[in-house]
Design a protein around this motif. Sequence first.
Motif, PDB file in Angstrom:
ATOM      1  N   PRO A 129       0.833  -1.207   0.000  1.00 56.50           N
ATOM      2  CA  PRO A 129       0.000   0.000   0.000  1.00 56.50           C
ATOM      3  C   PRO A 129       0.868   1.257   0.000  1.00 56.50           C
ATOM      4  O   PRO A 129       1.889   1.321   0.683  1.00 56.50           O
ATOM      5  N   VAL A 130       0.447   2.246  -0.774  1.00 62.05           N
ATOM      6  CA  VAL A 130       1.179   3.513  -0.883  1.00 62.05           C
ATOM      7  C   VAL A 130       0.265   4.657  -0.462  1.00 62.05           C
ATOM      8  O   VAL A 130      -0.868   4.771  -0.946  1.00 62.05           O
ATOM      9  N   VAL A 131       0.764   5.504   0.418  1.00 64.57           N
ATOM     10  CA  VAL A 131       0.097   6.744   0.796  1.00 64.57           C
ATOM     11  C   VAL A 131       0.921   7.900   0.234  1.00 64.57           C
ATOM     12  O   VAL A 131       2.156   7.873   0.320  1.00 64.57           O
ATOM     13  N   CYS A 132       0.266   8.891  -0.371  1.00 63.04           N
ATOM     14  CA  CYS A 132       0.993  10.023  -0.938  1.00 63.04           C
ATOM     15  C   CYS A 132       0.572  11.335  -0.297  1.00 63.04           C
ATOM     16  O   CYS A 132      -0.619  11.579  -0.074  1.00 63.04           O
ATOM     17  N   ILE A 133       1.575  12.160  -0.017  1.00 66.02           N
ATOM     18  CA  ILE A 133       1.354  13.488   0.568  1.00 66.02           C
ATOM     19  C   ILE A 133       2.105  14.496  -0.302  1.00 66.02           C
ATOM     20  O   ILE A 133       3.325  14.654  -0.180  1.00 66.02           O
ATOM     21  N   PRO A 134       1.408  15.158  -1.234  1.00 64.69           N
ATOM     22  CA  PRO A 134       2.096  16.087  -2.143  1.00 64.69           C
ATOM     23  C   PRO A 134       2.460  17.396  -1.456  1.00 64.69           C
ATOM     24  O   PRO A 134       1.687  17.925  -0.650  1.00 64.69           O
ATOM     25  N   THR A 135       3.629  17.910  -1.789  1.00 64.28           N
ATOM     26  CA  THR A 135       4.065  19.203  -1.252  1.00 64.28           C
ATOM     27  C   THR A 135       4.446  20.173  -2.371  1.00 64.28           C
ATOM     28  O   THR A 135       4.998  21.230  -2.114  1.00 64.28           O
ATOM     29  N   THR A 136       4.160  19.786  -3.626  1.00 61.65           N
ATOM     30  CA  THR A 136       4.258  20.689  -4.772  1.00 61.65           C
ATOM     31  C   THR A 136       2.945  20.591  -5.533  1.00 61.65           C
ATOM     32  O   THR A 136       2.079  19.779  -5.207  1.00 61.65           O
ATOM     33  N   CYS A 137       2.781  21.420  -6.577  1.00 59.71           N
ATOM     34  CA  CYS A 137       1.451  21.550  -7.192  1.00 59.71           C
ATOM     35  C   CYS A 137       1.471  21.260  -8.684  1.00 59.71           C
ATOM     36  O   CYS A 137       0.886  21.996  -9.472  1.00 59.71           O
ATOM     37  N   PRO A 166      -2.047   4.945  -5.443  1.00 65.21           N
ATOM     38  CA  PRO A 166      -2.005   5.054  -3.980  1.00 65.21           C
ATOM     39  C   PRO A 166      -3.359   4.660  -3.385  1.00 65.21           C
ATOM     40  O   PRO A 166      -4.394   4.709  -4.070  1.00 65.21           O
ATOM     41  N   VAL A 167      -3.351   4.287  -2.118  1.00 70.56           N
ATOM     42  CA  VAL A 167      -4.604   3.980  -1.434  1.00 70.56           C
ATOM     43  C   VAL A 167      -5.173   5.216  -0.745  1.00 70.56           C
ATOM     44  O   VAL A 167      -6.374   5.292  -0.484  1.00 70.56           O
ATOM     45  N   LEU A 168      -4.312   6.189  -0.459  1.00 67.35           N
ATOM     46  CA  LEU A 168      -4.724   7.376   0.281  1.00 67.35           C
ATOM     47  C   LEU A 168      -3.860   8.558  -0.134  1.00 67.35           C
ATOM     48  O   LEU A 168      -2.649   8.408  -0.336  1.00 67.35           O
TER      49      LEU A 168
END
Length: 359
Positions: A129-137, A166-168
């Motif tokens: 499972p992969v969770v992604c948190i973007p910090t660019t746009c 990603p799952v989340l």
Amino acid sequence: MFFYMPVKVYCENNCVRAHAKELASFGKKALIVTGRSSAFKNGSIADVESALSEHGVEWTIFNEVEENPSVETVMKGRDLGLSRGADFVIGIGGGSPMDAAKAIALMICCKDAGADYLYDSSAVTDALPVVCIPTTCGTGSEVTAVSVLTRHSIRAKGSIPHKIFPVLALLDGKYLMAAPRRVITDTSIDALAHMYESYLNTKSTDFSRMCVDAGLKAWSRSREAILSGAPLTIENCTDMLNASMFAGMAIAHTGTTLPHGMSYPLTYETGMPHGKACGYFLSGYLREADPEDAAYLLKGAGFADVDSLEAYFQATCGRDQAPESVLMQSIQNTLSSPAKLAQCPFPVDEAVLRRIAGL
């Protein structure tokens, strides 16, 4: 028509802490994949560590992802994840860490496979499972199944055939506020290219265009703030994150076409940032498109015409003249890619590509 978007998305202030339980629900040992410094400066790493600690989840940080991540980096991250017993992966940053996180999650599940497995289209796609948190746009990788890697062995950059959603995804504008202005301008052009290339695409549908329409509205609300150079507000940053997300949803269904395909040699051979390299060809692409479609897309982003788009690109990113040899490499690579040509909604030959490249 078909629409599939399996990623659960939260976009709100302090969403990592607000959804800590869900973030921590995917395993007992997380591998956090990020770059060398930005996630530490913008507070996202601290928020994730606090969320995981609160729910008894261990973590290991792999912070060696470079811009345009390489196959070699993915394999190094895989080895670290295996040695620490990671059972899920968290990608924090721009497209590079998020794309690397997907590939690392794949290779941890294929612990005995070599790097060639990444490009084996007949191989089974089985990933943690992969969770992604973007910090660019710009990238929208948090809502796509795509992982773009650099292959130094053939001096090229491109997507792996494995599709890993990603799952989340957790989107918080406060992380973008800490990004350097150059990163924001470059990545916002990448998001715009995603929307334009998805709309002007033979795979475009009412569903994918719905995402483009929503993304353009969000993008246009903060266009002037980026152009002005004034400090961005949390509202500006949230708009741009949402625009990038909607653009990602669009290309998840259509893929990209000529500007992205032509951009890769500029990035690899000259070091031009990815978003800027896509923007290098964007005005030319719209000039070749159906005038009614082009006018609709330009108006949606707040531009009067293609010249206005080009002026915005030059004012925010700059137009460094790429060497003609590299531009010709872009043209020849595109002409030898039936998939990219098939997704372009107008006839393409060398003369068309030369015009798009400004030659």
